[in-house]
Design a protein around this motif. Sequence first.
Motif, mmCIF file in Angstrom:
data_model
loop_
_atom_site.group_PDB
_atom_site.id
_atom_site.type_symbol
_atom_site.label_atom_id
_atom_site.label_comp_id
_atom_site.label_asym_id
_atom_site.label_seq_id
_atom_site.Cartn_x
_atom_site.Cartn_y
_atom_site.Cartn_z
ATOM 1 N N THR A 189 -7.919 -9.597 1.352
ATOM 2 C CA THR A 189 -7.546 -9.428 2.643
ATOM 3 C C THR A 189 -6.098 -8.247 2.947
ATOM 4 O OG1 THR A 189 -8.165 -9.778 4.739
ATOM 5 C CG2 THR A 189 -6.073 -11.057 3.605
ATOM 6 N N PHE A 190 -6.189 -7.718 3.787
ATOM 7 C CA PHE A 190 -5.026 -6.828 4.466
ATOM 8 C C PHE A 190 -4.212 -6.841 5.582
ATOM 9 C CE2 PHE A 190 -8.935 -5.337 6.918
ATOM 10 C CZ PHE A 190 -7.874 -4.709 7.964
ATOM 11 N N ILE A 191 -2.825 -6.613 5.578
ATOM 12 C CA ILE A 191 -2.167 -6.588 6.360
ATOM 13 C C ILE A 191 -1.260 -5.579 6.809
ATOM 14 C CG2 ILE A 191 -0.426 -7.584 4.973
ATOM 15 C CD1 ILE A 191 0.674 -9.103 6.601
ATOM 16 N N LYS A 192 -1.232 -5.164 7.830
ATOM 17 C CA LYS A 192 -0.810 -3.855 8.256
ATOM 18 C C LYS A 192 0.689 -4.028 9.265
ATOM 19 C CE LYS A 192 -4.963 -0.457 9.056
ATOM 20 N NZ LYS A 192 -5.477 0.088 9.653
ATOM 21 N N ASP A 193 0.692 -5.465 9.740
ATOM 22 C CA ASP A 193 2.185 -5.971 10.344
ATOM 23 C C ASP A 193 3.086 -7.219 9.724
ATOM 24 O OD1 ASP A 193 0.082 -7.945 11.060
ATOM 25 O OD2 ASP A 193 0.893 -8.259 12.845
ATOM 26 N N SER A 194 3.053 -6.448 8.429
ATOM 27 C CA SER A 194 4.072 -7.538 7.802
ATOM 28 C C SER A 194 5.193 -7.584 8.272
ATOM 29 C CB SER A 194 3.920 -7.059 6.216
ATOM 30 O OG SER A 194 4.786 -7.958 5.500
ATOM 31 N N PRO A 195 6.345 -8.791 8.187
ATOM 32 C CA PRO A 195 7.116 -9.398 8.951
ATOM 33 C C PRO A 195 8.359 -8.980 8.039
ATOM 34 C CG PRO A 195 6.136 -11.240 7.854
ATOM 35 C CD PRO A 195 5.213 -10.261 7.915
ATOM 36 N N LYS A 196 7.723 -8.190 6.828
ATOM 37 C CA LYS A 196 8.771 -7.709 5.314
ATOM 38 C C LYS A 196 7.952 -6.635 5.446
ATOM 39 C CE LYS A 196 10.532 -8.992 0.927
ATOM 40 N NZ LYS A 196 10.857 -9.893 -0.433
ATOM 41 N N PRO A 197 9.102 -5.854 5.468
ATOM 42 C CA PRO A 197 8.645 -3.832 4.641
ATOM 43 C C PRO A 197 8.132 -4.472 3.488
ATOM 44 C CG PRO A 197 11.313 -4.185 5.116
ATOM 45 C CD PRO A 197 10.706 -4.999 5.696
ATOM 46 N N PRO A 198 7.426 -2.719 2.992
ATOM 47 C CA PRO A 198 6.970 -2.158 3.492
ATOM 48 C C PRO A 198 6.163 -2.963 4.542
ATOM 49 C CG PRO A 198 6.036 -1.978 1.329
ATOM 50 C CD PRO A 198 7.541 -2.753 2.108
ATOM 51 N N PRO A 199 5.015 -2.305 5.730
ATOM 52 C CA PRO A 199 3.754 -3.135 6.784
ATOM 53 C C PRO A 199 2.980 -3.315 6.466
ATOM 54 C CG PRO A 199 4.840 -1.034 7.684
ATOM 55 C CD PRO A 199 5.701 -1.500 6.695
ATOM 56 N N GLU A 200 2.087 -2.148 5.296
ATOM 57 C CA GLU A 200 0.795 -2.636 4.481
ATOM 58 C C GLU A 200 1.094 -3.124 3.434
ATOM 59 O OE1 GLU A 200 -0.884 1.308 5.486
ATOM 60 O OE2 GLU A 200 -0.716 1.130 7.666
ATOM 61 N N ARG A 201 -0.005 -4.024 3.392
ATOM 62 C CA ARG A 201 0.028 -4.968 1.532
ATOM 63 C C ARG A 201 -1.654 -4.968 2.126
ATOM 64 N NH1 ARG A 201 4.784 -8.134 0.859
ATOM 65 N NH2 ARG A 201 6.587 -6.626 2.061
ATOM 66 N N ILE A 202 -1.966 -5.318 0.429
ATOM 67 C CA ILE A 202 -3.111 -6.539 0.632
ATOM 68 C C ILE A 202 -2.980 -7.932 -0.137
ATOM 69 C CG2 ILE A 202 -4.129 -3.974 -0.183
ATOM 70 C CD1 ILE A 202 -5.141 -5.401 -2.575
ATOM 71 N N THR A 203 -3.391 -8.077 0.340
ATOM 72 C CA THR A 203 -3.413 -9.636 -0.543
ATOM 73 C C THR A 203 -4.491 -10.973 -1.140
ATOM 74 O OG1 THR A 203 -1.245 -11.537 -0.313
ATOM 75 C CG2 THR A 203 -3.165 -10.781 1.476
ATOM 76 N N PHE A 204 -4.125 -11.769 -1.981
ATOM 77 C CA PHE A 204 -5.092 -12.404 -1.997
ATOM 78 C C PHE A 204 -4.784 -13.815 -0.545
ATOM 79 C CE2 PHE A 204 -5.821 -12.608 -7.159
ATOM 80 C CZ PHE A 204 -6.216 -11.343 -6.777
ATOM 81 N N THR A 205 -5.735 -14.370 -1.113
ATOM 82 C CA THR A 205 -6.607 -15.147 0.338
ATOM 83 C C THR A 205 -6.276 -16.744 0.140
ATOM 84 O OG1 THR A 205 -8.743 -15.644 0.031
ATOM 85 C CG2 THR A 205 -7.683 -14.439 1.505
ATOM 86 N N PHE A 206 -5.957 -17.802 0.081
ATOM 87 C CA PHE A 206 -5.257 -19.275 -0.168
ATOM 88 C C PHE A 206 -7.166 -19.229 -0.787
ATOM 89 C CE2 PHE A 206 -1.465 -19.891 2.532
ATOM 90 C CZ PHE A 206 -0.784 -19.879 1.160
ATOM 91 N N PRO A 207 -7.589 -19.098 -0.366
ATOM 92 C CA PRO A 207 -9.154 -19.731 -1.263
ATOM 93 C C PRO A 207 -9.262 -19.597 -2.855
ATOM 94 C CG PRO A 207 -9.574 -18.913 0.861
ATOM 95 C CD PRO A 207 -8.511 -19.169 0.826
ATOM 96 N N VAL A 208 -8.113 -17.988 -3.332
ATOM 97 C CA VAL A 208 -8.332 -17.415 -3.930
ATOM 98 C C VAL A 208 -7.362 -18.349 -4.787
ATOM 99 C CG1 VAL A 208 -8.398 -15.260 -5.416
ATOM 100 C CG2 VAL A 208 -10.242 -15.733 -3.469
ATOM 101 N N VAL A 211 0.747 -0.844 0.434
ATOM 102 C CA VAL A 211 -0.169 0.206 -0.035
ATOM 103 C C VAL A 211 1.210 1.242 0.235
ATOM 104 C CG1 VAL A 211 -1.743 1.355 0.982
ATOM 105 C CG2 VAL A 211 -2.192 -1.528 1.292
ATOM 106 N N VAL A 212 1.509 1.401 -0.989
ATOM 107 C CA VAL A 212 2.054 2.711 -1.783
ATOM 108 C C VAL A 212 1.718 3.137 -2.892
ATOM 109 C CG1 VAL A 212 4.451 2.000 0.248
ATOM 110 C CG2 VAL A 212 4.328 1.218 -2.064
ATOM 111 N N PRO A 213 1.929 4.239 -3.401
ATOM 112 C CA PRO A 213 1.610 5.388 -4.528
ATOM 113 C C PRO A 213 2.336 4.346 -5.036
ATOM 114 C CG PRO A 213 3.008 6.477 -2.846
ATOM 115 C CD PRO A 213 2.795 5.556 -2.085
ATOM 116 N N LYS A 214 1.801 4.319 -6.875
ATOM 117 C CA LYS A 214 2.563 3.547 -7.721
ATOM 118 C C LYS A 214 3.832 3.822 -8.277
ATOM 119 C CE LYS A 214 -2.672 2.331 -9.384
ATOM 120 N NZ LYS A 214 -3.042 3.316 -8.348
ATOM 121 N N ASP A 215 4.016 4.853 -8.100
ATOM 122 C CA ASP A 215 5.680 5.535 -8.518
ATOM 123 C C ASP A 215 6.938 5.594 -7.901
ATOM 124 O OD1 ASP A 215 4.766 7.968 -7.056
ATOM 125 O OD2 ASP A 215 5.621 8.600 -8.498
#
Length: 323
Positions: free
Chosen positions: A248-267, A149-153
Amino acid sequence: MASSPLQFSTPFRTLLLSSPSLRKSPRLPFHPSLFSPPLTQKTLTFSTGTRAVSGSGKFYWRAKASMAGTAMEKGKGKVEVFDSEENLSVSLAKYTADLAAKFSKEKGSFTVVLSGGSLIKSLRKLVEPPYVDAIDWSTWHVFWVDERVVPKDHDDSNYKLAFDGFLSKVPILPGNVYAINDALSAEGAADDYETCLKHLVKSNVLSVSTATGFPKFDLMLLGMGPDGHVASLFPGHPLVKENEKWVTFIKDSPKPPPERITFTFPVINSSAHIALVICGAGKAGPVHSALGNSQNSAPLPVQMVSPEGELVWFLDKDAASKL
């Protein structure tokens, strides 16, 4: 080519196999079949020359100067090991182009999911002849299995990585490239991307798995981290068990940057085809955990990749060095 008699055996475990502005949606039921099935014991036997499969449950390695072929084939899964990342990229380009032609002919579109990291570099042969001129790029619809979750550039953006190394070099229609809305929060961006996917299902751009009710992408091109994570689904994180949301989203990713979105395993596991593209000795450990005889108290995320369609592992020799 003559082969030399280097051979040894080691226990081998295989998965039984059969990732602009985009909006919150009803939850879907849990489907336990989407998670990785039990592992079975196999034996991997090596000699030098070309890889092939015997009927006795043993698998034979023969190293070529160019590349190795299929190392293991069981059900709908197979592992391919290559002498170099260069040869891996050649094979990956053909694999991707063949699937693009197949789906484009069958239904007039090809839905492909990208990831970040070194995956984009390994797609470089697609932007070279003969593929860049032969592929019908107008049928491609491009998605991301996860995004920061960062700007596209921003240098951390998976979109920027893909644009610079791939998308800017091929004539995919801009309207068929589905990036996140980077003006939103992590939670908002995840909800927005899931709403986008559901709109594309309604408009028949995306199909839905009849077995699971989750979207069914034609091809997911996934990488893997040195800790065995895929997408932004990390070992031991609660999100690996998410079974209702599409995105779904994550705000505490162990790898930076901490905020991300992600597909889930069912998808992820509803995909028609998944290519796991893994290079480098730094990733040999989790590859061994997934395909070797390692006993983990809990499966790594990469071990939970188990599509209802086909899974192919593209490994260079360094990533496969512990098998």
